[in-house]
Design a protein around this motif. Structure first.
Motif, PDB file in Angstrom:
ATOM      1  N   ILE A 234       0.847  -1.197   0.000  1.00 41.24           N
ATOM      2  CA  ILE A 234       0.000   0.000   0.000  1.00 41.24           C
ATOM      3  C   ILE A 234       0.882   1.248   0.000  1.00 41.24           C
ATOM      4  O   ILE A 234       0.654   2.191  -0.765  1.00 41.24           O
ATOM      5  N   LYS A 235       1.906   1.232   0.841  1.00 44.11           N
ATOM      6  CA  LYS A 235       2.777   2.403   0.993  1.00 44.11           C
ATOM      7  C   LYS A 235       3.553   2.724  -0.276  1.00 44.11           C
ATOM      8  O   LYS A 235       3.686   3.900  -0.655  1.00 44.11           O
ATOM      9  N   ASP A 236       4.065   1.698  -0.963  1.00 43.65           N
ATOM     10  CA  ASP A 236       4.891   1.977  -2.143  1.00 43.65           C
ATOM     11  C   ASP A 236       4.101   1.973  -3.459  1.00 43.65           C
ATOM     12  O   ASP A 236       4.664   2.151  -4.534  1.00 43.65           O
ATOM     13  N   GLY A 237       2.773   1.767  -3.360  1.00 43.11           N
ATOM     14  CA  GLY A 237       1.928   1.830  -4.555  1.00 43.11           C
ATOM     15  C   GLY A 237       1.757   0.513  -5.286  1.00 43.11           C
ATOM     16  O   GLY A 237       0.997   0.436  -6.257  1.00 43.11           O
ATOM     17  N   SER A 238       2.433  -0.546  -4.820  1.00 45.14           N
ATOM     18  CA  SER A 238       2.343  -1.836  -5.509  1.00 45.14           C
ATOM     19  C   SER A 238       0.953  -2.445  -5.405  1.00 45.14           C
ATOM     20  O   SER A 238       0.495  -3.119  -6.326  1.00 45.14           O
ATOM     21  N   PHE A 239       0.281  -2.212  -4.282  1.00 44.72           N
ATOM     22  CA  PHE A 239      -1.077  -2.740  -4.111  1.00 44.72           C
ATOM     23  C   PHE A 239      -1.998  -2.095  -5.146  1.00 44.72           C
ATOM     24  O   PHE A 239      -2.745  -2.793  -5.853  1.00 44.72           O
ATOM     25  N   ASP A 240      -1.969  -0.761  -5.237  1.00 45.59           N
ATOM     26  CA  ASP A 240      -2.794  -0.066  -6.234  1.00 45.59           C
ATOM     27  C   ASP A 240      -2.467  -0.552  -7.642  1.00 45.59           C
ATOM     28  O   ASP A 240      -3.374  -0.769  -8.464  1.00 45.59           O
ATOM     29  N   ASN A 241      -1.195  -0.691  -7.919  1.00 43.35           N
ATOM     30  CA  ASN A 241      -0.777  -1.133  -9.245  1.00 43.35           C
ATOM     31  C   ASN A 241      -1.320  -2.537  -9.549  1.00 43.35           C
ATOM     32  O   ASN A 241      -1.838  -2.792 -10.639  1.00 43.35           O
ATOM     33  N   TYR A 242      -1.217  -3.421  -8.569  1.00 43.52           N
ATOM     34  CA  TYR A 242      -1.720  -4.783  -8.748  1.00 43.52           C
ATOM     35  C   TYR A 242      -3.240  -4.768  -8.913  1.00 43.52           C
ATOM     36  O   TYR A 242      -3.791  -5.417  -9.805  1.00 43.52           O
ATOM     37  N   PHE A 243      -3.922  -4.017  -8.058  1.00 40.14           N
ATOM     38  CA  PHE A 243      -5.386  -3.978  -8.056  1.00 40.14           C
ATOM     39  C   PHE A 243      -5.930  -3.439  -9.382  1.00 40.14           C
ATOM     40  O   PHE A 243      -6.719  -4.101 -10.061  1.00 40.14           O
ATOM     41  N   TYR A 244      -5.490  -2.251  -9.755  1.00 37.51           N
ATOM     42  CA  TYR A 244      -6.073  -1.607 -10.942  1.00 37.51           C
ATOM     43  C   TYR A 244      -5.625  -2.245 -12.251  1.00 37.51           C
ATOM     44  O   TYR A 244      -6.283  -2.077 -13.287  1.00 37.51           O
ATOM     45  N   ASN A 245      -4.526  -2.980 -12.227  1.00 35.70           N
ATOM     46  CA  ASN A 245      -4.065  -3.640 -13.457  1.00 35.70           C
ATOM     47  C   ASN A 245      -4.465  -5.111 -13.526  1.00 35.70           C
ATOM     48  O   ASN A 245      -4.158  -5.795 -14.510  1.00 35.70           O
ATOM     49  N   SER A 246      -5.153  -5.586 -12.486  1.00 34.25           N
ATOM     50  CA  SER A 246      -5.676  -6.943 -12.513  1.00 34.25           C
ATOM     51  C   SER A 246      -6.765  -7.025 -13.578  1.00 34.25           C
ATOM     52  O   SER A 246      -7.659  -6.175 -13.651  1.00 34.25           O
ATOM     53  N   LYS A 247      -6.723  -8.059 -14.411  1.00 38.99           N
ATOM     54  CA  LYS A 247      -7.750  -8.234 -15.442  1.00 38.99           C
ATOM     55  C   LYS A 247      -9.125  -8.333 -14.807  1.00 38.99           C
ATOM     56  O   LYS A 247     -10.109  -7.778 -15.315  1.00 38.99           O
ATOM     57  N   GLU A 248      -9.187  -9.029 -13.674  1.00 39.00           N
ATOM     58  CA  GLU A 248     -10.453  -9.178 -12.970  1.00 39.00           C
ATOM     59  C   GLU A 248     -11.042  -7.826 -12.584  1.00 39.00           C
ATOM     60  O   GLU A 248     -12.211  -7.543 -12.845  1.00 39.00           O
ATOM     61  N   VAL A 249     -10.226  -6.971 -11.984  1.00 38.47           N
ATOM     62  CA  VAL A 249     -10.714  -5.670 -11.531  1.00 38.47           C
ATOM     63  C   VAL A 249     -10.987  -4.749 -12.718  1.00 38.47           C
ATOM     64  O   VAL A 249     -12.005  -4.042 -12.753  1.00 38.47           O
ATOM     65  N   LYS A 250     -10.122  -4.756 -13.709  1.00 36.29           N
ATOM     66  CA  LYS A 250     -10.340  -3.924 -14.899  1.00 36.29           C
ATOM     67  C   LYS A 250     -11.647  -4.297 -15.592  1.00 36.29           C
ATOM     68  O   LYS A 250     -12.398  -3.426 -16.037  1.00 36.29           O
ATOM     69  N   ASP A 251     -11.920  -5.588 -15.677  1.00 36.19           N
ATOM     70  CA  ASP A 251     -13.169  -6.036 -16.293  1.00 36.19           C
ATOM     71  C   ASP A 251     -14.369  -5.507 -15.527  1.00 36.19           C
ATOM     72  O   ASP A 251     -15.366  -5.075 -16.120  1.00 36.19           O
ATOM     73  N   VAL A 252     -14.280  -5.548 -14.188  1.00 32.28           N
ATOM     74  CA  VAL A 252     -15.386  -5.049 -13.373  1.00 32.28           C
ATOM     75  C   VAL A 252     -15.604  -3.560 -13.599  1.00 32.28           C
ATOM     76  O   VAL A 252     -16.723  -3.097 -13.849  1.00 32.28           O
ATOM     77  N   LEU A 253     -14.531  -2.784 -13.515  1.00 31.56           N
ATOM     78  CA  LEU A 253     -14.660  -1.336 -13.649  1.00 31.56           C
ATOM     79  C   LEU A 253     -15.156  -0.951 -15.038  1.00 31.56           C
ATOM     80  O   LEU A 253     -15.856   0.051 -15.209  1.00 31.56           O
TER      81      LEU A 253
END
Length: 298
Positions: A234-253
């Motif tokens: 979360i602190k270094d931005g890797s969580f956001d990067n993983y979340f928003y670039n996940s195919k699963e999450v991108k498909d949902v959004l």
């Protein structure tokens, strides 16, 4: 003298190498989790591996020999034959296992989209109030926290022990809608192409139910490494990067259009008091998604 020194050196070197080898072996830690079913993505496994990549230990990963039902999985984590699992939280879950209180889906799973029978959309278009929604029969897993949450809100819930059976029960008319996390609905309907199923287009049911990693009680070090790793990500931005670039999450959004659905909010009376709701960086709301959608359109 020289021979004595040489002998001492090689003995010392041998002891060092043996000790180093032993320590290396001891540092290896195997994580065992449930074999993913045909309708699951690899999002949670990927997030687990991201979190543990921050540890100085060498973790390896293996799965069960088959996909366990939820009750069997819960018992297996409790008795230690499986290291961990993931799912919605409750007081009972947090008593029985070690919870890592960081929502893996940033609140996205708290937005439930309905899987319905193809051809029933007009029936759901007519739903305008929460009382209208209570006239619908919903399917849920028998041991899922969602079932208790929906029953406490006055919904008619039909339960089954095994998740795949719920799709067949819906197709067969045993109930009318199967609420799924916004990240699950499309992948799950695609996994049952021979069934007469569709994703409902207008509604979203919202209740707070974070998805946590739950670890066997004797594996406190594993739980702490997951927690520390997620906090670092979360602190270094890797969580956001993983979340928003996940195919699963991108498909949902891209597909769910959550900001433009009719949202029905219900309470979760089973949400543990330790849930870190005050940490706004851990959660997404429909307003957050609306802002993100607006930014993406410009």
């Amino acid at each position: 003298m020289s021979n004595s020194v040489n002998k001492f050196f090689f003995i010392a070197l041998g002891v060092y190498l043996l000790a180093s080898g032993h320590n290396s072996y001891a540092a290896d830690k195997q994580i065992k989790y449930n074999m993913p079913s045909a309708v699951q993505t690899d999002y949670m496994q990927g997030l687990l591996k991201l979190a543990l990549s921050y540890s100085n230990k060498h973790y390896t990963f293996t799965t069960t020999e088959e996909t366990y039902s939820r009750p069997r999985l819960m018992e297996s984590v409790k008795n230690g034959s499986v290291t961990l699992m993931w799912g919605g939280t409750s007081d009972q879950m947090e008593q029985d296992y070690l919870p890592v209180r960081i929502d893996a889906y940033r609140g996205l799973m708290s937005h439930r989209i309905l899987i319905i029978r193809d051809g029933d959309q007009a029936r759901f278009d007519a739903i305008k109030t929460i009382d209208d929604l209570r006239k619908i029969k919903f399917g849920q897993g028998r041991s899922w926290q969602d079932a208790s949450i929906m029953e406490s809100a006055g919904f008619n819930v039909v339960k089954s022990t095994k998740k795949p059976g719920l799709f067949y029960m819906l197709d067969g008319g045993r109930f009318d809608a199967f609420p799924r996390g916004a990240n699950e609905a499309w992948s799950e309907t695609s996994a049952f192409p021979k069934l007469n199923l569709a994703v409902e287009k207008q509604l979203v049911l919202v209740y707070p139910l974070p998805t946590y990693f739950f670890v066997h009680k004797n594996e406190a070090e594993v739980a702490k490494d997951i927690e520390n790793g997620l906090e670092a990500a979360i602190k270094d931005g890797s969580f956001d990067n993983y979340f928003y670039n996940s195919k699963e999450v991108k498909d949902v959004l891209d597909r769910a259009d959550l900001p433009n659905r009719r949202a029905f909010y219900i309470n979760n009376p089973f949400l543990p008091k330790a849930t870190p709701l005050e940490r706004k960086e851990l959660w997404l709301s429909i307003d957050d998604l609306r802002v993100r959608a607006t930014k993406n359109n410009h």
